[in-house]
Design an enzyme around this catalytic site. Sequence first.
Site, PDB file in Angstrom:
ATOM      1  N   SER A   1      -1.177  -4.380   6.267  1.00  0.00           N
ATOM      2  CA  SER A   1      -2.122  -4.484   5.147  1.00  0.00           C
ATOM      3  C   SER A   1      -2.224  -5.959   4.802  1.00  0.00           C
ATOM      4  CB  SER A   1      -1.580  -3.706   3.939  1.00  0.00           C
ATOM      5  OG  SER A   1      -2.268  -4.035   2.754  1.00  0.00           O
TER       6      SER A   1
ATOM      7  N   TYR B   1       5.103  -1.180  -1.944  1.00  0.00           N
ATOM      8  CA  TYR B   1       4.106  -1.258  -0.880  1.00  0.00           C
ATOM      9  C   TYR B   1       4.116  -2.650  -0.241  1.00  0.00           C
ATOM     10  CZ  TYR B   1      -0.383  -0.347   1.449  1.00  0.00           C
ATOM     11  OH  TYR B   1      -1.384  -0.160   2.382  1.00  0.00           O
TER      12      TYR B   1
END
Length: 270
Positions: A146, A159
């Site tokens: 990401s 995350y």
Amino acid sequence: MNERFLAERTALVTGSVQGIGLAIAERLAEAGAAIVLHGLASPATAAEAEATLRRAGAPDVLFLDHDLRDPAATEALMDRALAWHGGLDILVNNAGIQHTASLIEMPPERWDAILAINLSAAFHTMRLALPGMLARGHGRIVNIASVHGMVASVNKGPYVAAKFGLVGLTRVAALECAAAGSRDSGGVTANCIAPGWTETAIIEPQIAARAAQFGGDRVAGVADLLREKQPSLRTSKPSEIGEVVAMLCRPWAHNINGITIPVDGGWTAQ
């Protein structure tokens, strides 16, 4: 150029019953790969995803629903996947979950689950897939990280930690497998893709929160998200991530190793 360049290859894509994972699996199916489809899904959703892959051109599809929060279940998944067609040529670690909250408000169980699925599961799949790849001198590991594996954002502690960890783990794997095989065999590579805002279900809670600031206007909420981070002011489609994965699986990509490719409209260039 032969567009069935993955004929007689086998790929496992985790978290592939929807979104980016399904788009990746569909693109690899178009290229001729047999697909191990994976996800926690209803029978109807799994059947629909399998049908999509067969229509795309997959010569064979195996659906597995092991829970990646559990290392033993992840090992069982890999046992099935590796035995199915005699080994894996491609491993795409795409499965991931998200929860937004500040560090002091983050439930510890959410931290544990996000780290387990987004990072630890990738470690287990890689350590089990790599021996066969190294022995054959051919393999592709593509980890879907990401932009949050490259830059941080508030309220995304676990995350961000998991995705930074995944980028680092991928670099280690790249170094450890760099000398395996040859140009002719295809070599063994490990790379990351770092999507920015992409049209998937995982960002819907963030869109809803932004839309609420504009009286429930979803279009305005999406625009606000993009304006804050993504200079292109455009989201990516899951199929576009699939194209990048396919590129990394091309035979000529044997020397693309240990990199992270942002697909983020300039987000991480700022």
